[in-house]
Design an enzyme around this catalytic site. Structure first.
Site, PDB file in Angstrom:
ATOM      1  N   LYS A 170      16.928  50.208 -78.465  1.00  0.00           N
ATOM      2  CA  LYS A 170      17.274  50.478 -77.099  1.00  0.00           C
ATOM      3  C   LYS A 170      17.767  49.528 -76.169  1.00  0.00           C
ATOM      4  O   LYS A 170      18.340  49.842 -75.210  1.00  0.00           O
ATOM      5  CB  LYS A 170      15.941  51.185 -76.364  1.00  0.00           C
ATOM      6  N   LYS A 213      14.001  38.357 -82.383  1.00  0.00           N
ATOM      7  CA  LYS A 213      14.186  38.356 -80.935  1.00  0.00           C
ATOM      8  C   LYS A 213      14.266  36.971 -80.472  1.00  0.00           C
ATOM      9  O   LYS A 213      14.808  36.792 -79.350  1.00  0.00           O
ATOM     10  CB  LYS A 213      12.697  39.049 -80.233  1.00  0.00           C
ATOM     11  N   LYS A 270      19.411  47.526 -86.961  1.00  0.00           N
ATOM     12  CA  LYS A 270      18.702  48.531 -86.729  1.00  0.00           C
ATOM     13  C   LYS A 270      19.254  48.981 -85.265  1.00  0.00           C
ATOM     14  O   LYS A 270      19.534  48.302 -84.264  1.00  0.00           O
ATOM     15  CB  LYS A 270      17.291  48.201 -86.541  1.00  0.00           C
TER      16      LYS A 270
END
Ligand code: AQP
Length: 341
Positions: free
Chosen positions: A209, A124, A206
């Site tokens: 969302k 992230k 992965k």
């Protein structure tokens, strides 16, 4: 054993489960197959507590109006997916201040080096290089507080969150060594299928969302046409044949989705589609996925028309969660030496 029972009383309590999803976007079939659907299988055998973790969501920038809407939508998806409100405690994280309070204490028992090794933090930080905030770094400690507050035995998560549950165990063990019998040591609980659903556009990544490429994710609430279109555009591999193998990451990902929805194992799927082309298989996966999600979508639409009901579920959930959480927090405060009245 129920810790509220007096000495001599014997009563087995069901094992406790805690888990949550961030309302950081429209939920994907990764969130569904890796987490929420499995929760519905556990609701009779376990004492289950499920949270909408909105405090985690602000570790990356969120639009406030979207966050508010997505918080209710996530709660509605929990119920629409089959979580019975009379069997599970469902609540919103920011309604129970004990999460942030315990996280502060646990910060002081978590090492900088441990947090630096977390894969999600590295991923992230790379993705949000303009906003590598302390909350992003501290995310796993808040998650440890979420779990430990409820003395959870099991934490059902997708494989991406397993490392965080393992760190939570390390923190709990360390704390218990200094202050014995404070926390139950939780175990990660991974489902057999669907524990890591990959992006439809890049099977090395992965499915998430928050992915900006809409074709990469299938949302739980996508219409049938959208789901079919996304599967049609899914990246496949060179060659042909519906075979599960490391050098066929695209087809293997689609097989894992098909397997998770149908319960069929890979040899069965290979036999079913022997001689079929990629196009036919993609359509079959799309149809299966859309049909499985149709009732969830329908129930979701009904629930979203009754905001008052969702608020009442969240309010009642927060009351129950607060009662349990405050017992653990008081114990922790006493153990570390905070003055209490
Ligand atoms: N692709 C996935 N396959 C299987 N399980 C998954 N989960 C998430 N993606 C997949 C599981 O869903 C639960 C909730 O995840 P979360 O929202 O708390 O955090 P996340 O893992 O960061 O999920 P996303 O979708 O990738 O969100 P963003 O894009 O906001 O970061 C967890 O149990 C997770 O394992």
């Amino acid at each position: 054993m129920d810790q509220t029972l007096k000495e001599g009383q014997i009563e087995e309590r069901k094992k406790r489960i805690f888990s949550g999803v961030q309302p950081s976007g429209n939920l994907t079939i990764g969130n569904y197959l890796g987490a929420i659907r499995n929760w519905t299988f556990l609701q009779d055998a376990y004492d289950c507590i499920y949270c909408v973790v909105n405090e985690h969501a602000i570790t990356v920038r969120q639009n406030p109006a979207d966050l508010r809407r997505q918080t209710y939508e996530t709660l509605a998806v929990y119920i629409a997916a089959g979580l019975d409100v009379s069997k599970n405690v469902l609540f919103i994280q920011s309604h129970v201040p004990a999460h942030a309070e315990l996280a502060w204490v646990l910060n002081c028992y978590t090492m900088f080096g441990e947090l630096s090794r977390m894969t999600q933090f590295k991923d992230k930080s790379a993705k949000h290089s303009d906003n590598i905030n302390a909350g992003l770094f501290d995310y796993p400690v808040l998650m440890a507080a979420d779990i430990l507050l409820y003395q959870a035995d099991l934490v059902p998560v997708g494989i991406d969150q397993k490392q965080h549950v393992e760190l939570c165990r390390d923190i709990a063990v360390r704390f218990n060594q200094i202050y014995p019998d404070t926390f139950t040591i939780p175990e990660p609980y991974l489902s057999k299928t669907g524990k890591k659903i990959m992006s439809l556009q890049d099977p090395a990544r992965k499915m998430s969302k928050s992915d900006e490429n809409e074709n990469a994710t299938v949302r739980i609430l996508d219409s049938k046409d959208t789901i079919l279109r996304k599967f049609k555009r899914a990246v496949t591999d060179s060659g042909s044949g519906i075979v599960y193998s490391e050098d066929k990451p695209g087809i293997s990902n689609l097989m894992s989705i098909y397997s998770a929805f149908t319960g069929k194992d890979y040899p069965e799927i290979e036999a079913e589609f022997a001689g079929s082309g990629y196009g036919d298989f993609k359509m079959a996966v799309g149809e299966t996925c859309a049909d499985a999600l149709a009732p969830v979508r329908q129930r979701f639409d009904e629930l979203m028309k009754d905001k008052g009901y969702l608020e009442s579920v969240a309010k009642q959930g927060a009351e129950t969660a607060s009662r349990i959480a405050s017992r653990t927090l008081s114990k922790v405060y006493r153990k570390v030496g905070f003055v209490t009245f």
